[in-house]
Scaffold this motif. Sequence first.
Motif, PDB file in Angstrom:
ATOM      1  N   ASN A  29       0.832  -1.203   0.000  1.00 27.79           N
ATOM      2  CA  ASN A  29       0.000   0.000   0.000  1.00 27.79           C
ATOM      3  C   ASN A  29       0.865   1.252   0.000  1.00 27.79           C
ATOM      4  OD1 ASN A  29      -2.289   1.611   0.092  1.00 27.79           O
ATOM      5  ND2 ASN A  29      -2.385   1.539   2.316  1.00 27.79           N
ATOM      6  N   ILE A  30       0.856   1.969  -1.102  1.00 29.46           N
ATOM      7  CA  ILE A  30       1.615   3.216  -1.221  1.00 29.46           C
ATOM      8  C   ILE A  30       0.683   4.391  -0.928  1.00 29.46           C
ATOM      9  CG2 ILE A  30       2.941   4.665  -2.799  1.00 29.46           C
ATOM     10  CD1 ILE A  30       3.605   1.991  -4.316  1.00 29.46           C
ATOM     11  N   SER A  31      -0.435   4.441  -1.630  1.00 28.57           N
ATOM     12  CA  SER A  31      -1.500   5.423  -1.422  1.00 28.57           C
ATOM     13  C   SER A  31      -2.714   4.941  -2.211  1.00 28.57           C
ATOM     14  CB  SER A  31      -1.062   6.812  -1.885  1.00 28.57           C
ATOM     15  OG  SER A  31      -1.145   6.912  -3.297  1.00 28.57           O
ATOM     16  N   PRO A  32      -3.900   5.507  -1.952  1.00 26.91           N
ATOM     17  CA  PRO A  32      -5.083   5.086  -2.713  1.00 26.91           C
ATOM     18  C   PRO A  32      -4.918   5.239  -4.228  1.00 26.91           C
ATOM     19  CG  PRO A  32      -5.761   6.340  -0.801  1.00 26.91           C
ATOM     20  CD  PRO A  32      -4.252   6.442  -0.888  1.00 26.91           C
ATOM     21  N   ASP A  33      -4.049   6.131  -4.660  1.00 25.30           N
ATOM     22  CA  ASP A  33      -3.815   6.317  -6.097  1.00 25.30           C
ATOM     23  C   ASP A  33      -3.190   5.093  -6.751  1.00 25.30           C
ATOM     24  OD1 ASP A  33      -4.774   8.924  -5.917  1.00 25.30           O
ATOM     25  OD2 ASP A  33      -2.769   9.742  -5.535  1.00 25.30           O
ATOM     26  N   TYR A  34      -2.578   4.220  -5.957  1.00 29.39           N
ATOM     27  CA  TYR A  34      -1.914   3.038  -6.498  1.00 29.39           C
ATOM     28  C   TYR A  34      -2.750   1.767  -6.346  1.00 29.39           C
ATOM     29  CZ  TYR A  34       2.298   5.761  -7.142  1.00 29.39           C
ATOM     30  OH  TYR A  34       3.199   6.690  -7.563  1.00 29.39           O
ATOM     31  N   ASN A  35      -3.956   1.873  -5.797  1.00 30.66           N
ATOM     32  CA  ASN A  35      -4.831   0.699  -5.730  1.00 30.66           C
ATOM     33  C   ASN A  35      -5.156   0.232  -7.136  1.00 30.66           C
ATOM     34  OD1 ASN A  35      -4.967   0.641  -2.953  1.00 30.66           O
ATOM     35  ND2 ASN A  35      -6.874   1.785  -2.839  1.00 30.66           N
ATOM     36  N   VAL A  36      -5.245  -1.082  -7.304  1.00 28.44           N
ATOM     37  CA  VAL A  36      -5.546  -1.658  -8.607  1.00 28.44           C
ATOM     38  C   VAL A  36      -6.882  -2.392  -8.495  1.00 28.44           C
ATOM     39  CG1 VAL A  36      -4.747  -3.256 -10.396  1.00 28.44           C
ATOM     40  CG2 VAL A  36      -3.077  -1.979  -9.032  1.00 28.44           C
ATOM     41  N   PHE A  37      -7.868  -1.939  -9.259  1.00 35.76           N
ATOM     42  CA  PHE A  37      -9.171  -2.593  -9.309  1.00 35.76           C
ATOM     43  C   PHE A  37      -9.188  -3.480 -10.554  1.00 35.76           C
ATOM     44  CE2 PHE A  37      -9.761   1.203  -6.849  1.00 35.76           C
ATOM     45  CZ  PHE A  37     -10.683   0.848  -5.877  1.00 35.76           C
ATOM     46  N   PHE A  38      -9.616  -4.740 -10.387  1.00 36.84           N
ATOM     47  CA  PHE A  38      -9.617  -5.636 -11.547  1.00 36.84           C
ATOM     48  C   PHE A  38     -10.613  -6.771 -11.352  1.00 36.84           C
ATOM     49  CE2 PHE A  38      -6.377  -7.082  -8.635  1.00 36.84           C
ATOM     50  CZ  PHE A  38      -6.426  -8.470  -8.671  1.00 36.84           C
ATOM     51  N   ASN A  39     -10.978  -7.376 -12.465  1.00 34.96           N
ATOM     52  CA  ASN A  39     -11.879  -8.524 -12.468  1.00 34.96           C
ATOM     53  C   ASN A  39     -11.097  -9.793 -12.746  1.00 34.96           C
ATOM     54  OD1 ASN A  39     -14.367  -7.204 -11.941  1.00 34.96           O
ATOM     55  ND2 ASN A  39     -14.294  -6.382 -14.014  1.00 34.96           N
ATOM     56  N   ARG A  40     -11.694 -10.913 -12.423  1.00 35.14           N
ATOM     57  CA  ARG A  40     -10.999 -12.209 -12.558  1.00 35.14           C
ATOM     58  C   ARG A  40     -10.572 -12.523 -13.985  1.00 35.14           C
ATOM     59  NH1 ARG A  40     -15.269 -15.425  -9.133  1.00 35.14           N
ATOM     60  NH2 ARG A  40     -16.301 -13.505  -8.680  1.00 35.14           N
ATOM     61  N   ASN A  41     -11.286 -11.998 -14.976  1.00 39.37           N
ATOM     62  CA  ASN A  41     -10.913 -12.282 -16.364  1.00 39.37           C
ATOM     63  C   ASN A  41      -9.607 -11.598 -16.767  1.00 39.37           C
ATOM     64  OD1 ASN A  41     -12.017  -9.705 -16.374  1.00 39.37           O
ATOM     65  ND2 ASN A  41     -12.979  -9.948 -18.369  1.00 39.37           N
ATOM     66  N   MET A  42      -9.107 -10.673 -15.949  1.00 42.09           N
ATOM     67  CA  MET A  42      -7.838  -9.999 -16.237  1.00 42.09           C
ATOM     68  C   MET A  42      -6.633 -10.767 -15.687  1.00 42.09           C
ATOM     69  SD  MET A  42      -8.859  -6.032 -15.532  1.00 42.09           S
ATOM     70  CE  MET A  42      -7.193  -5.479 -15.863  1.00 42.09           C
ATOM     71  N   ILE A  43      -6.881 -11.813 -14.893  1.00 37.13           N
ATOM     72  CA  ILE A  43      -5.783 -12.569 -14.281  1.00 37.13           C
ATOM     73  C   ILE A  43      -5.156 -13.491 -15.319  1.00 37.13           C
ATOM     74  CG2 ILE A  43      -5.133 -14.244 -12.519  1.00 37.13           C
ATOM     75  CD1 ILE A  43      -7.480 -13.124 -10.844  1.00 37.13           C
ATOM     76  N   GLU A  44      -3.886 -13.245 -15.556  1.00 39.75           N
ATOM     77  CA  GLU A  44      -3.127 -14.049 -16.519  1.00 39.75           C
ATOM     78  C   GLU A  44      -2.478 -15.248 -15.842  1.00 39.75           C
ATOM     79  OE1 GLU A  44       0.923 -12.943 -18.691  1.00 39.75           O
ATOM     80  OE2 GLU A  44      -0.783 -11.778 -19.458  1.00 39.75           O
ATOM     81  N   ASP A  45      -1.967 -15.041 -14.617  1.00 41.34           N
ATOM     82  CA  ASP A  45      -1.258 -16.103 -13.916  1.00 41.34           C
ATOM     83  C   ASP A  45      -1.304 -15.840 -12.423  1.00 41.34           C
ATOM     84  OD1 ASP A  45       0.230 -18.430 -13.639  1.00 41.34           O
ATOM     85  OD2 ASP A  45       2.146 -17.470 -14.061  1.00 41.34           O
ATOM     86  N   VAL A  46      -1.320 -16.905 -11.634  1.00 43.01           N
ATOM     87  CA  VAL A  46      -1.228 -16.809 -10.178  1.00 43.01           C
ATOM     88  C   VAL A  46       0.213 -17.106  -9.800  1.00 43.01           C
ATOM     89  CG1 VAL A  46      -2.012 -17.763  -7.986  1.00 43.01           C
ATOM     90  CG2 VAL A  46      -3.633 -17.477  -9.874  1.00 43.01           C
ATOM     91  N   LEU A  47       0.878 -16.120  -9.204  1.00 43.55           N
ATOM     92  CA  LEU A  47       2.286 -16.269  -8.846  1.00 43.55           C
ATOM     93  C   LEU A  47       2.467 -16.856  -7.455  1.00 43.55           C
ATOM     94  CD1 LEU A  47       3.515 -12.838 -10.230  1.00 43.55           C
ATOM     95  CD2 LEU A  47       3.488 -15.059 -11.390  1.00 43.55           C
TER      96      LEU A  47
END
Length: 127
Positions: free
Chosen positions: A86-104
Amino acid sequence: MKIKFLLILTFMAFTLLGCSQSANDEPNKQEEVKEEILDKTKLLPIGTVVKLTKVDKSVMIYGYNQIQLSTNKQYDYIGVPYPEGNISPDYNVFFNRNMIEDVLHNGYVTDEDKKIREEADREENTY
């Protein structure tokens, strides 16, 4: 005295061999888990680190079914850049499951976590 030394040396060698064998077995377990966690019909656990399509930086999930205030849209996940966090709210990433390419890395899983994810999945399916 030499026999004691040889016995101790032999015992240490077998102990070390046993450790290296169990370490070699670990990747196979990880591959089995990875197959299971790529099911995009179910939410991933908090703490999971993912690679997203069209995003260079890895992202760590820290919430589900979040609304992005600037767009008033609901997303499956909210995450932060990994490893920075967490750096700041400006760096939060909102995404849906279809955007997941790989689980690291798969996050920590408990019975309580499973229950919350199941409820969030049901909630998502009602929209």
